[in-house]
Design a protein around this motif. Structure first.
Motif, PDB file in Angstrom:
ATOM      1  N   LEU A 160       0.846  -1.195   0.000  1.00 47.11           N
ATOM      2  CA  LEU A 160       0.000   0.000   0.000  1.00 47.11           C
ATOM      3  C   LEU A 160       0.884   1.249   0.000  1.00 47.11           C
ATOM      4  N   ALA A 161       1.983   1.182   0.758  1.00 51.11           N
ATOM      5  CA  ALA A 161       2.919   2.307   0.800  1.00 51.11           C
ATOM      6  C   ALA A 161       3.491   2.557  -0.600  1.00 51.11           C
ATOM      7  N   ARG A 163       2.031   1.910  -3.419  1.00 48.34           N
ATOM      8  CA  ARG A 163       0.981   2.515  -4.245  1.00 48.34           C
ATOM      9  C   ARG A 163       0.832   3.991  -3.909  1.00 48.34           C
ATOM     10  N   ALA A 164       0.997   4.327  -2.623  1.00 45.31           N
ATOM     11  CA  ALA A 164       0.896   5.733  -2.228  1.00 45.31           C
ATOM     12  C   ALA A 164       2.034   6.545  -2.850  1.00 45.31           C
ATOM     13  N   GLY A 166       3.459   6.033  -5.670  1.00 47.01           N
ATOM     14  CA  GLY A 166       3.144   6.290  -7.064  1.00 47.01           C
ATOM     15  C   GLY A 166       2.034   7.311  -7.246  1.00 47.01           C
ATOM     16  N   SER A 167       1.202   7.459  -6.229  1.00 43.23           N
ATOM     17  CA  SER A 167       0.038   8.321  -6.355  1.00 43.23           C
ATOM     18  C   SER A 167       0.317   9.742  -5.860  1.00 43.23           C
ATOM     19  N   ASN A 168       0.990   9.872  -4.742  1.00 46.17           N
ATOM     20  CA  ASN A 168       1.212  11.189  -4.147  1.00 46.17           C
ATOM     21  C   ASN A 168       2.436  11.120  -3.227  1.00 46.17           C
ATOM     22  N   ARG A 170       4.287  13.362  -1.841  1.00 46.74           N
ATOM     23  CA  ARG A 170       4.334  14.246  -0.681  1.00 46.74           C
ATOM     24  C   ARG A 170       3.522  13.666   0.464  1.00 46.74           C
TER      25      ARG A 170
END
Ligand SMILES: Nc1ncnc2c1ncn2[C@@H]1O[C@H](COP(=O)(O)OP(=O)(O)OP(=O)(O)O)[C@@H](O)[C@H]1O
Ligand SMILES: [Mg+2]
Lengths: 301, 267
Positions: A160-161, A163-164, A166-168, A170
């Motif tokens: 999940l980290a 994926r985060a 890749g998504s945002n 900051r």
């Protein structure tokens, strides 16, 4: 299409399913377009084939090919993270360098495995199945097991980290996620999967060749796009397995297009067919949504 | 407690675009104090918060949490102490992930990424409870993609996320600026509740003089990278918005450019 060529197509589609999962990890999860795969597919094949010819155990050889390819991913990540080289460019640099490295690893443009033991050898004749079935089952198990593992991983805290990241970035950082570590891990995992696919391809097809990786990225992307246009889901299991399905469908569509006499395609038209298939896969969901919107509007009226 | 000693930040050091954003900040905020931070655009408010959070490296000076020197500690090393809400509602959450996945990330803040399942029913229960505080119906949308929520809804979730893990410091950078007045008031309410519950040390940047005086117990004003005044106690209690505006104008006339900041100061 004959049964024999159908099974062959299925086999290649399943192997490239692993490539598709790798491409999904970089392009979609990490938002890191990575072209290293053209080189790391070959690297996996080259290292594995060379070691097998040297007499190394087939499983160890396959593992070594996978790890070598994962390291290629680390190089790309390092160029990007340490020196701020644009991800696309960093991956092109690694891919270019790998072309030479692959030739060096093999010592010649190709290595034949026809007379060598392969990872398939231990399973030959199992359950009294003919070879061509057994091979498909073997690669299907590899692809699906790989897919399930990746999907499971993406659902863990660590995944999940990633994926985060890749998504945002900051937001990820503000939540204590070490961004660089996740990018390294993701590129290693992605290229490792691609290298494993290369190693399996070399062993099922009986050779490794310095040019075998050309276009891997396009095939991987095609599979991801086809798979995702068919299955709209948030479930990681569905998404990852749809990469494999997309890869198989892509291969089937290509081989049907090539085999359909009335279309008049020859093997050299592969690139056009690929482009048309990917375009269709991209157009299809949009048309479907437009159609649904129209239906809904009609109902209201 | 946060203390900044002689804190300097220079952007693009040595380049023609060099910018001195912080020029010697000396600031001590005792445990549990709520400080509002005001100042015109470009004064260095966000830079100060980002430097305390570790996103930006200071060029000179020291930052301490309690008596622990964190000056050299990267941002990820400070997340166990710090929770933040950003000005941009899109910045604090991942649009591609679901509401519950976003909350799970915040729930795991300060822990190492482990190979255990990212979500479980115990967490979902906590998330649902927290979300129901907002009265926005979000407790029934745990599996919605964050990107489908409105800016205000996303900001509300960001705020709850900041409070999911124990922390001692809360940094708010104009966290209600992008919201409509009603949502802004709701968010400010919940902010106050969370601060009271957890007895946090808070820095809140705002452009609203009203907000700056109504919340917290101390107000500082930044101008060109320096703290130009520091109000607390009785003196602050006697202050009205117009007094702050006067101070603002003074700072301006002491400085050079006078632009349209007045527009921002109305509220
Ligand atoms: N990454 C950066 N690189 C170069 N200069 C920067 C950078 N970040 C901020 N600055 C400059 O530093 C100064 C302080 O910026 P900062 O964002 O801290 O202002 P602020 O007080 O938060 O303003 P606002 O009220 O507009 O949010 C500004 O002049 C800005 O242009
Ligand atoms: Mg700011």
């Amino acid at each position: 299409m004959s049964l024999f060529s159908f099974l062959g197509t299925l086999e290649i589609g399943l192997i490239y399913g692993l490539v598709a999962i790798g491409v999904y990890l970089t392009f979609r999860i990490l938002d890191f377009p990575d072209l290293t795969v053209d080189g790391s597919f070959t690297l996996g094949a080259a290292v594995t084939a060379t070691l097998i010819v040297m007499g190394v155990n087939v499983f160890l050889a396959t593992l070594a090919g996978t790890i070598a390819a994962a390291c290629a991913g680390l190089v790309t990540a390092w160029l990007n993270l340490r020196f701020d080289i644009l991800h696309l460019l960093a991956s092109i640099l690694t891919m270019t360098a790998l072309y030479t490295i692959n030739l060096r690893v093999m010592g010649k443009p190709n290595v034949a495995l026809i007379m060598e033991p392969t990872i398939l050898t231990p399973f030959e004749g199992m359950f009294g199945l003919p070879d061509m079935y057994m091979r498909v089952i073997f690669v299907a198990v590899c692809a699906i097991a790989g897919g399930l593992l990746v999907a499971w991983f993406l659902r863990t805290q660590y995944g999940l980290a990633m994926r985060a990241v890749g998504s945002n970035k900051r937001m990820a950082q503000a939540n204590g996620i070490v961004v660089k570590q996740k990018v390294y891990a993701g590129l290693a995992l992605s290229n490792g999967l691609v290298g494993l696919a290369g190693a399996l391809f070399a062993q099922t097809n009986g050779f490794a060749d310095s040019t075998m990786g050309i276009g891997t990225i396009v095939v991987g992307l095609a599979a991801v796009i086809i798979g995702q246009s068919l299955f709209a889901s948030r479930s990681m299991y569905v998404i990852v397995l749809s990469c494999i399905v997309g890869s198989v469908l892509y291969r089937l569509a290509v081989s049907m297009a090539l085999n359909a006499d009335f279309l008049g395609f020859s093997a050299s038209d592969l690139n056009l067919i690929t482009a048309v298939l990917v375009a269709l896969a991209l157009i299809f969901p949009k048309l479907r949504n437009e159609w649904k919107a129209k239906q809904a509007a009609r109902k209201e009226a | 407690m946060i203390s900044c000693k002689e804190l300097h930040v220079t952007f693009n050091r040595g380049l023609p675009t060099e910018k001195l954003a912080l020029r010697g900040i000396d600031l001590t905020i005792p445990q549990g104090e709520f400080v509002t931070v005001i100042g015109s655009n470009g004064a260095g408010k966000s830079t100060l918060l980002n430097t305390i959070a570790g996103d930006i490296n200071s060029t000179k000076g020291q930052i301490l949490f309690g008596d622990r020197d964190v000056t050299k500690l990267p941002a990820t090393g400070r997340t166990a102490d710090i929770a933040r809400v950003f000005q941009d509602p899109l910045a604090g959450t991942c649009g591609d992930l679901t509401v519950e996945e976003n909350m799970a990330l915040a729930y795991g803040r300060g822990q190492r990424g482990r190979l255990s399942s990212a979500l479980n029913s115990k967490m979902r229960k906590v998330f649902r409870e927290q979300l129901s505080r907002l009265n926005l119906g979000l407790e029934n949308r745990l599996e919605s993609e964050m990107g489908l929520l409105s800016g205000g809804q996303r900001q509300s979730v960001s705020l709850l996320m900041s409070a999911l893990q124990p922390s001692t410091i809360l940094l708010l950078d104009e966290h209600t600026a992008a919201l409509d007045p009603k949502t802004a008031a709701l968010i400010m309410d919940i902010t106050s509740q969370i601060i009271a519950e957890k007895q946090l040390t808070v820095m809140m940047v705002t452009h609203s003089m009203r907000q700056a005086l109504d919340h917290g117990s101390r107000t500082i004003m930044l101008h060109e990278g320096k703290i130009i005044f520091d109000l607390a106690g009785e003196k602050r209690a006697g202050y009205e918005v117009k007094d702050l505006l006067n101070l603002f104008a003074q700072a301006k006339s002491d400085g050079e450019e006078l632009d349209d900041d007045k527009l921002l100061l109305g509220a």
